[in-house]
Write a protein that holds these residues in place. Structure first.
Motif, PDB file in Angstrom:
ATOM      1  N   GLY A   1       0.780  -1.225   0.000  1.00 36.77           N
ATOM      2  CA  GLY A   1       0.000   0.000   0.000  1.00 36.77           C
ATOM      3  C   GLY A   1       0.817   1.284   0.000  1.00 36.77           C
TER       4      GLY A   1
ATOM      5  N   THR B   1       1.436   3.322   2.450  1.00 30.01           N
ATOM      6  CA  THR B   1       2.194   3.649   3.657  1.00 30.01           C
ATOM      7  C   THR B   1       3.639   3.155   3.610  1.00 30.01           C
ATOM      8  OG1 THR B   1       1.086   1.732   4.688  1.00 30.01           O
ATOM      9  CG2 THR B   1       0.262   3.926   5.236  1.00 30.01           C
TER      10      THR B   1
ATOM     11  N   VAL C   1      -0.527  -1.102  -4.933  1.00 30.60           N
ATOM     12  CA  VAL C   1      -1.937  -0.762  -4.729  1.00 30.60           C
ATOM     13  C   VAL C   1      -2.839  -1.712  -5.523  1.00 30.60           C
ATOM     14  CG1 VAL C   1      -1.479   1.657  -4.198  1.00 30.60           C
ATOM     15  CG2 VAL C   1      -1.851   0.960  -6.580  1.00 30.60           C
TER      16      VAL C   1
ATOM     17  N   MET D   1      -7.248   0.549   7.353  1.00 28.64           N
ATOM     18  CA  MET D   1      -8.482   1.328   7.236  1.00 28.64           C
ATOM     19  C   MET D   1      -9.536   0.919   8.259  1.00 28.64           C
ATOM     20  SD  MET D   1      -7.683   3.557   5.083  1.00 28.64           S
ATOM     21  CE  MET D   1      -9.257   4.366   4.776  1.00 28.64           C
TER      22      MET D   1
ATOM     23  N   GLU E   1     -10.234   0.658   1.952  1.00 31.20           N
ATOM     24  CA  GLU E   1      -9.032  -0.170   1.792  1.00 31.20           C
ATOM     25  C   GLU E   1      -7.852   0.682   1.365  1.00 31.20           C
ATOM     26  OE1 GLU E   1      -9.609  -2.811  -1.736  1.00 31.20           O
ATOM     27  OE2 GLU E   1     -11.363  -1.514  -2.085  1.00 31.20           O
ATOM     28  N   GLU E   2      -6.665   0.277   1.776  1.00 33.17           N
ATOM     29  CA  GLU E   2      -5.426   0.933   1.347  1.00 33.17           C
ATOM     30  C   GLU E   2      -4.941   0.218   0.079  1.00 33.17           C
ATOM     31  OE1 GLU E   2      -0.876   1.877   2.882  1.00 33.17           O
ATOM     32  OE2 GLU E   2      -2.045   0.295   3.815  1.00 33.17           O
ATOM     33  N   HIS E   3      -5.724   0.347  -0.961  1.00 32.90           N
ATOM     34  CA  HIS E   3      -5.541  -0.430  -2.192  1.00 32.90           C
ATOM     35  C   HIS E   3      -6.392   0.233  -3.264  1.00 32.90           C
ATOM     36  CE1 HIS E   3      -6.381  -3.929  -4.905  1.00 32.90           C
ATOM     37  NE2 HIS E   3      -5.220  -4.403  -4.483  1.00 32.90           N
TER      38      HIS E   3
ATOM     39  N   GLY F   1     -10.772   4.348  -1.347  1.00 34.13           N
ATOM     40  CA  GLY F   1      -9.522   3.665  -1.662  1.00 34.13           C
ATOM     41  C   GLY F   1      -8.753   4.474  -2.677  1.00 34.13           C
TER      42      GLY F   1
ATOM     43  N   LEU G   1      -1.800   9.311   2.816  1.00 33.84           N
ATOM     44  CA  LEU G   1      -3.163   8.878   3.161  1.00 33.84           C
ATOM     45  C   LEU G   1      -4.147  10.041   3.022  1.00 33.84           C
ATOM     46  CD1 LEU G   1      -2.446   6.594   6.250  1.00 33.84           C
ATOM     47  CD2 LEU G   1      -3.026   5.879   3.924  1.00 33.84           C
TER      48      LEU G   1
ATOM     49  N   LEU H   1      -7.572   8.431   2.016  1.00 36.63           N
ATOM     50  CA  LEU H   1      -7.720   7.233   2.843  1.00 36.63           C
ATOM     51  C   LEU H   1      -7.781   7.639   4.314  1.00 36.63           C
ATOM     52  CD1 LEU H   1      -5.213   4.819   1.049  1.00 36.63           C
ATOM     53  CD2 LEU H   1      -7.555   5.374   0.468  1.00 36.63           C
TER      54      LEU H   1
END
Length: 311
Positions: A108, A110, A121, A199, A247-249, A275, A290, A295
């Protein structure tokens, strides 16, 4: 609230697992200090294999070890595991359904300063599309440890998505993780927020903010992306009539897509997706990224309000 990165919890869990199961072996692609498999190496050097910067060989060797009765945990960064080693995972792990655990860290946005080339991602989408593959994303350190122990018991291919940055600890030791099951972490009947990974904490913060405005949102931690908990999703759709995924995607192919597939077939209601919006990441601190890519709890709040208004 204490914090720990899921990659850190993964390293600690491997050591505990290694102490009770002699068949557990760990492989890495020259990144063991970053993936935290180095913890296992220090305790069990004879069961640790550094395959060098050769991700396809990493997975291939794990396949061989699995056929000899070992339980291999193969780790590298998510970008390399699902990108460089895709064909080997598809044809050598999943096609024969071998007992290989691909535990990829630094997933992701981060990853942060490493930038777009290292920010996977799309990894959940890639892994979710392969037959026989189970896809898991822990929300915190506690769930990570419990997940790794369950993964070791499960016979078959598994992809575990882990992060670089420290995240809040959400659960206590009484928390139970089960492959294929989501869990309701906050109750509500006005809408449902279904989240995974980092998330989940943002979804809980959104729940609290929405409550102050008179909106009671259910929050589900969907730590199994595949096989997804269809019954829990259908129940949420029937009872709350509005769903927001977080989602971090990418919103393409990940949690949001998986939820939408179930809802569309079984109980059509509005689904809003929080996302990454079909774009690459960039270099920056995790917090900066983010916020820039939406996000955050604030974005979830706005999505829930929009979804509720369209019920």
């Amino acid at each position: 609230m204490s914090k720990i990165a899921t990659r850190e919890a993964y390293g600690k869990a491997l050591v505990k697992l290694g102490q009770i199961n002699d068949n557990v072996v760990v492989l890495d692609a020259d990144l063991s200090k970053s993936t935290k498999t180095n913890d296992f190496y220090k305790m069990f050097p004879e069961r640790f294999f550094n395959m060098g910067i050769a991700e396809q060989n990493l997975i291939g060797a794990a396949c061989g070890l699995s056929t000899a009765g070992k339980i291999p945990f193969a780790s590298t960064f998510a970008m390399f595991a699902t990108g460089r080693a895709f064909e080997v995972i598809r044809n050598s792990v999943c096609y024969p359904k071998l007992n290989v655990k691909v535990c990829a860290t630094h997933a992701g946005l981060t990853v942060g300063e490493d930038g777009a080339s290292h920010e996977s991602v799309e990894d959940m989408a890639i892994m979710r599309a392969i037959p026989n593959m189970t896809v898991l994303v822990p929300a915190d350190g506690v769930e990570t440890e419990k997940m790794i122990f369950e993964v070791a018991k499960y016979n078959g291919p598994v992809y575990v998505r882990l992060g670089r940055s420290a995240v809040p600890v959400l659960f206590d030791e009484n928390y139970k993780f089960e492959i294929g099951k989501g869990s309701v972490v906050r109750d509500g009947n006005d809408a449902t927020i279904i989240a995974c990974g980092i998330m989940v904490n943002e979804a809980i913060l959104a729940h609290e903010a929405l409550k102050e405005e008179g909106i009671n949102a259910r929050v589900i931690n969907m730590s199994t992306i595949k096989p997804i908990d269809r019954d829990l999703i259908i129940k949420a759709a029937e009872e709350t009539k509005a769903i927001v995924t977080a989602e971090e995607h990418s919103i393409i192919g990940g949690l949001g897509s998986a939820v939408s597939e179930v809802v569309g077939e079984e109980c059509p209601v509005i689904v809003k997706k929080v996302g990454v919006k079909d774009t690459f990441g960039e270099s920056g601190t995790p917090a900066e990224l983010l916020k820039k890519y939406g996000l955050t709890a604030e974005e979830i709040v706005n999505a829930v309000k929009d979804a509720v208004s369209k019920k």
